[in-house]
Motif scaffolding. Structure first.
Motif, PDB file in Angstrom:
ATOM      1  N   ALA A   1      93.990 -49.795 -47.447  1.00  0.00           N
ATOM      2  CA  ALA A   1      94.574 -49.245 -48.672  1.00  0.00           C
ATOM      3  C   ALA A   1      94.766 -47.731 -48.603  1.00  0.00           C
ATOM      4  N   ALA A   2      93.994 -47.070 -47.774  1.00  0.00           N
ATOM      5  CA  ALA A   2      94.055 -45.604 -47.688  1.00  0.00           C
ATOM      6  C   ALA A   2      95.227 -45.158 -46.820  1.00  0.00           C
ATOM      7  N   GLY A   3      95.666 -43.945 -47.038  1.00  0.00           N
ATOM      8  CA  GLY A   3      96.755 -43.380 -46.239  1.00  0.00           C
ATOM      9  C   GLY A   3      96.302 -43.070 -44.822  1.00  0.00           C
ATOM     10  N   ASP A   4      97.258 -43.024 -43.914  1.00  0.00           N
ATOM     11  CA  ASP A   4      96.961 -42.767 -42.509  1.00  0.00           C
ATOM     12  C   ASP A   4      96.173 -41.470 -42.300  1.00  0.00           C
ATOM     13  N   ALA A   5      96.523 -40.411 -43.009  1.00  0.00           N
ATOM     14  CA  ALA A   5      95.848 -39.121 -42.822  1.00  0.00           C
ATOM     15  C   ALA A   5      94.367 -39.214 -43.177  1.00  0.00           C
ATOM     16  N   ASP A   6      94.044 -39.892 -44.282  1.00  0.00           N
ATOM     17  CA  ASP A   6      92.641 -40.036 -44.690  1.00  0.00           C
ATOM     18  C   ASP A   6      91.862 -40.909 -43.710  1.00  0.00           C
ATOM     19  N   VAL A   7      92.493 -41.990 -43.266  1.00  0.00           N
ATOM     20  CA  VAL A   7      91.840 -42.903 -42.324  1.00  0.00           C
ATOM     21  C   VAL A   7      91.629 -42.208 -40.980  1.00  0.00           C
ATOM     22  N   LEU A   8      92.624 -41.479 -40.515  1.00  0.00           N
ATOM     23  CA  LEU A   8      92.513 -40.766 -39.250  1.00  0.00           C
ATOM     24  C   LEU A   8      91.427 -39.685 -39.331  1.00  0.00           C
ATOM     25  N   ALA A   9      91.337 -38.985 -40.454  1.00  0.00           N
ATOM     26  CA  ALA A   9      90.299 -37.966 -40.620  1.00  0.00           C
ATOM     27  C   ALA A   9      88.906 -38.598 -40.590  1.00  0.00           C
ATOM     28  N   ALA A  10      88.740 -39.749 -41.260  1.00  0.00           N
ATOM     29  CA  ALA A  10      87.451 -40.449 -41.252  1.00  0.00           C
ATOM     30  C   ALA A  10      87.111 -40.924 -39.842  1.00  0.00           C
ATOM     31  N   LEU A  11      88.103 -41.421 -39.124  1.00  0.00           N
ATOM     32  CA  LEU A  11      87.896 -41.875 -37.757  1.00  0.00           C
ATOM     33  C   LEU A  11      87.529 -40.711 -36.842  1.00  0.00           C
ATOM     34  N   GLN A  12      88.129 -39.550 -37.063  1.00  0.00           N
ATOM     35  CA  GLN A  12      87.800 -38.372 -36.257  1.00  0.00           C
ATOM     36  C   GLN A  12      86.374 -37.896 -36.546  1.00  0.00           C
ATOM     37  N   ARG A  13      85.986 -37.830 -37.822  1.00  0.00           N
ATOM     38  CA  ARG A  13      84.617 -37.420 -38.164  1.00  0.00           C
ATOM     39  C   ARG A  13      83.601 -38.404 -37.591  1.00  0.00           C
ATOM     40  N   ALA A  14      83.925 -39.695 -37.659  1.00  0.00           N
ATOM     41  CA  ALA A  14      83.043 -40.718 -37.103  1.00  0.00           C
ATOM     42  C   ALA A  14      82.935 -40.579 -35.588  1.00  0.00           C
ATOM     43  N   SER A  15      84.051 -40.309 -34.931  1.00  0.00           N
ATOM     44  CA  SER A  15      84.050 -40.115 -33.473  1.00  0.00           C
ATOM     45  C   SER A  15      83.193 -38.911 -33.100  1.00  0.00           C
ATOM     46  N   ASP A  16      83.297 -37.837 -33.874  1.00  0.00           N
ATOM     47  CA  ASP A  16      82.469 -36.656 -33.612  1.00  0.00           C
ATOM     48  C   ASP A  16      80.995 -37.000 -33.725  1.00  0.00           C
ATOM     49  N   TYR A  17      80.631 -37.717 -34.783  1.00  0.00           N
ATOM     50  CA  TYR A  17      79.226 -38.111 -34.981  1.00  0.00           C
ATOM     51  C   TYR A  17      78.727 -38.962 -33.814  1.00  0.00           C
ATOM     52  N   ILE A  18      79.488 -39.981 -33.461  1.00  0.00           N
ATOM     53  CA  ILE A  18      79.073 -40.869 -32.368  1.00  0.00           C
ATOM     54  C   ILE A  18      78.985 -40.091 -31.062  1.00  0.00           C
ATOM     55  N   ARG A  19      79.939 -39.238 -30.801  1.00  0.00           N
ATOM     56  CA  ARG A  19      79.952 -38.467 -29.552  1.00  0.00           C
ATOM     57  C   ARG A  19      78.747 -37.537 -29.450  1.00  0.00           C
ATOM     58  N   PHE A  20      78.521 -36.740 -30.494  1.00  0.00           N
ATOM     59  CA  PHE A  20      77.475 -35.726 -30.412  1.00  0.00           C
ATOM     60  C   PHE A  20      76.069 -36.267 -30.647  1.00  0.00           C
ATOM     61  N   PHE A  21      75.933 -37.324 -31.436  1.00  0.00           N
ATOM     62  CA  PHE A  21      74.596 -37.844 -31.714  1.00  0.00           C
ATOM     63  C   PHE A  21      74.182 -38.960 -30.761  1.00  0.00           C
ATOM     64  N   TYR A  22      75.137 -39.656 -30.182  1.00  0.00           N
ATOM     65  CA  TYR A  22      74.821 -40.770 -29.284  1.00  0.00           C
ATOM     66  C   TYR A  22      75.357 -40.571 -27.866  1.00  0.00           C
ATOM     67  N   VAL A  23      76.669 -40.518 -27.703  1.00  0.00           N
ATOM     68  CA  VAL A  23      77.293 -40.552 -26.378  1.00  0.00           C
ATOM     69  C   VAL A  23      76.750 -39.468 -25.451  1.00  0.00           C
ATOM     70  N   LEU A  24      76.601 -38.251 -25.936  1.00  0.00           N
ATOM     71  CA  LEU A  24      76.113 -37.172 -25.074  1.00  0.00           C
ATOM     72  C   LEU A  24      74.662 -37.376 -24.622  1.00  0.00           C
ATOM     73  N   GLY A  25      73.952 -38.291 -25.270  1.00  0.00           N
ATOM     74  CA  GLY A  25      72.573 -38.570 -24.893  1.00  0.00           C
ATOM     75  C   GLY A  25      72.379 -39.886 -24.157  1.00  0.00           C
ATOM     76  N   PHE A  26      73.480 -40.575 -23.818  1.00  0.00           N
ATOM     77  CA  PHE A  26      73.361 -41.861 -23.136  1.00  0.00           C
ATOM     78  C   PHE A  26      72.646 -41.703 -21.795  1.00  0.00           C
ATOM     79  N   ILE A  27      71.708 -42.604 -21.531  1.00  0.00           N
ATOM     80  CA  ILE A  27      71.004 -42.604 -20.255  1.00  0.00           C
ATOM     81  C   ILE A  27      71.397 -43.821 -19.417  1.00  0.00           C
ATOM     82  N   SER A  28      72.294 -44.628 -19.941  1.00  0.00           N
ATOM     83  CA  SER A  28      72.821 -45.765 -19.184  1.00  0.00           C
ATOM     84  C   SER A  28      74.258 -46.009 -19.636  1.00  0.00           C
ATOM     85  N   THR A  29      74.942 -46.844 -18.895  1.00  0.00           N
ATOM     86  CA  THR A  29      76.332 -47.146 -19.205  1.00  0.00           C
ATOM     87  C   THR A  29      76.416 -48.054 -20.426  1.00  0.00           C
TER      88      THR A  29
END
Length: 136
Positions: A23-51
């Motif tokens: 229901a949301a516009g592309d810009a709002d959805v893309l912004a939420a997806l970008q913020r979520a990607s940042d969170y996952i990247r910095f809080f999880y991905v950068l600390g991965f110790i396995s594949t």
């Protein structure tokens, strides 16, 4: 860096009964997806110790994006070090500063989704200290 895409996110959310991304516009959805990607990247991905399978990272990002779409900035908390404390006694109302145990005060003050933690937490070497660790 963006994990996933708009159509994938909308399909993931819709399959779970959440029609807000559709229901949301592309810009709002893309912004939420970008913020979520940042969170996952910095809080999880950068600390991965396995594949980790790429689809697991993408699904975790979609989970975070659902939260971010409803509450923009949910995973981006700003705090002062003096706020990093926990209640340790009720009768005498006593607070204790965070930092001595496992992890950092920043980790302790970061909002966490139980489903995202279940998906990715086992791949991150937080607070493991020295020693051997078996994965798998």
């Amino acid at each position: 860096m963006l994990y996933g895409d708009l159509s994938g996110f909308r399909a993931y959310a819709s399959a779970r009964g959440n029609d807000a991304p559709a229901a949301a516009g592309d810009a709002d959805v893309l912004a939420a997806l970008q913020r979520a990607s940042d969170y996952i990247r910095f809080f999880y991905v950068l600390g991965f110790i396995s594949t980790v399978p790429d689809d697991t990272v993408t699904e975790a990002t979609y989970e975070a994006a659902q939260i971010e779409l409803g509450k923009p900035g949910f995973f981006s908390k700003t705090y002062s070090p003096g706020e990093a404390k926990v209640l340790v006694e009720v009768k005498g109302i006593r607070w204790e500063r965070i930092g001595g145990g496992s992890g950092t005060a920043g980790e302790a003050m970061t909002p966490t989704s139980t489903i995202i933690e279940a998906m990715l937490g086992r791949y991150v070497g937080r607070g493991t200290g020295l020693g051997l660790r078996v994965i798998g």
